[in-house]
Enzyme design. Structure first.
Site, short mmCIF file in Angstrom:
data_model
loop_
_atom_site.label_atom_id
_atom_site.label_comp_id
_atom_site.label_asym_id
_atom_site.label_seq_id
_atom_site.Cartn_x
_atom_site.Cartn_y
_atom_site.Cartn_z
N HIS A 101 0.86 -1.20 0.00
CA HIS A 101 0.00 0.00 0.00
C HIS A 101 0.89 1.24 0.00
O HIS A 101 2.04 1.19 0.43
CB HIS A 101 -0.95 0.01 1.21
CG HIS A 101 -0.25 -0.17 2.51
ND1 HIS A 101 0.14 -1.42 2.97
CD2 HIS A 101 0.18 0.72 3.43
CE1 HIS A 101 0.76 -1.27 4.13
NE2 HIS A 101 0.81 0.02 4.43
N HIS A 103 1.06 5.24 1.19
CA HIS A 103 0.47 6.25 2.06
C HIS A 103 0.42 7.61 1.37
O HIS A 103 1.38 8.02 0.70
CB HIS A 103 1.33 6.45 3.32
CG HIS A 103 1.34 5.28 4.24
ND1 HIS A 103 0.54 5.19 5.36
CD2 HIS A 103 2.07 4.12 4.22
CE1 HIS A 103 0.78 4.05 6.00
NE2 HIS A 103 1.71 3.39 5.33
P1 AMP Z 1 2.31 0.35 7.19
O1 AMP Z 1 2.88 0.56 8.56
O2 AMP Z 1 3.01 1.11 6.11
O3 AMP Z 1 2.15 -1.12 6.87
O4 AMP Z 1 0.87 0.99 7.23
C1 AMP Z 1 -0.28 0.30 7.63
C2 AMP Z 1 -1.38 1.32 7.77
O5 AMP Z 1 -2.61 0.66 7.67
C3 AMP Z 1 -1.35 2.06 9.11
O6 AMP Z 1 -1.29 3.46 8.89
C4 AMP Z 1 -2.66 1.64 9.76
O7 AMP Z 1 -3.24 2.67 10.51
C5 AMP Z 1 -3.51 1.27 8.56
N1 AMP Z 1 -4.57 0.31 8.80
C6 AMP Z 1 -4.48 -0.86 9.48
N2 AMP Z 1 -5.66 -1.50 9.46
C7 AMP Z 1 -6.52 -0.72 8.75
C8 AMP Z 1 -7.89 -0.83 8.40
N3 AMP Z 1 -8.64 -1.88 8.77
N4 AMP Z 1 -8.44 0.16 7.65
C9 AMP Z 1 -7.70 1.23 7.29
N5 AMP Z 1 -6.40 1.38 7.60
C10 AMP Z 1 -5.81 0.42 8.32
#
Ligand code: AMP
Ligand code: ZN
Length: 138
Positions: A101, A103
């Protein structure tokens, strides 16, 4: 391919509800559930890739144009002062959800979002060695 028990596979494909701000055949863009700032969003592919390494170049080439499209719309909609576009690969790099993903983090003057790092002096010989090592892998 969709991976069993992957929350982002389910979210991107609409099996778990989310605040989706954009959707096409390849991606869902959702609001982050624990935002770093107002409007923090995630570009989530509908197919599963653990991280960037496994992604084919054709698919990867679709990510940044969408990031630009979203950043432009978010800048207007949120009236933010800047936007970080960033992407983490593997735990050591801060990845916590192991479905690729990207950001989109809107930035506001004097916000307390921290995406900084300490800078170090570089050593010329080492820079030359690193350059050689990486080029050999391409
Ligand atoms: P990363 O640390 O780059 O893997 O980012 C993961 C992101 O996903 C974090 O910013 C979390 O807050 C977000 N996240 C985790 N679970 C969910 C969810 N169910 N819906 C939306 N965002 C999520
Ligand atoms: Zn997945």
């Amino acid at each position: 391919m969709i991976k069993e028990d992957c929350i982002f596979c389910k979210i991107a494909n609409g099996q778990i509800p989310s605040n989706s701000i954009y959707e096409d055949d390849d991606f869902n863009v959702i609001l982050d559930v624990s935002p770093a700032s107002r409007g923090h969003a995630l570009i989530v592919p509908k197919v599963h890739y653990d991280n960037a390494y496994g992604m084919d170049e054709t698919f990867a080439a679709k990510v940044f144009p969408l990031a630009v499209k979203m950043a432009k719309a978010m800048k207007k909609a949120l009236d933010c002062d800047g936007i970080n576009i960033l992407q983490n690969n593997e735990e050591a790099a801060g990845q916590t959800v192991f479905h690729f993903h990207t950001h989109l983090i809107p930035r506001y003057k004097d916000d307390e979002v921290d995406v900084t790092w300490k800078q170090h002096a570089s050593v010329a010989e080492e820079q030359i060695a690193i350059t050689k090592q990486i080029k050999e892998e391409l």
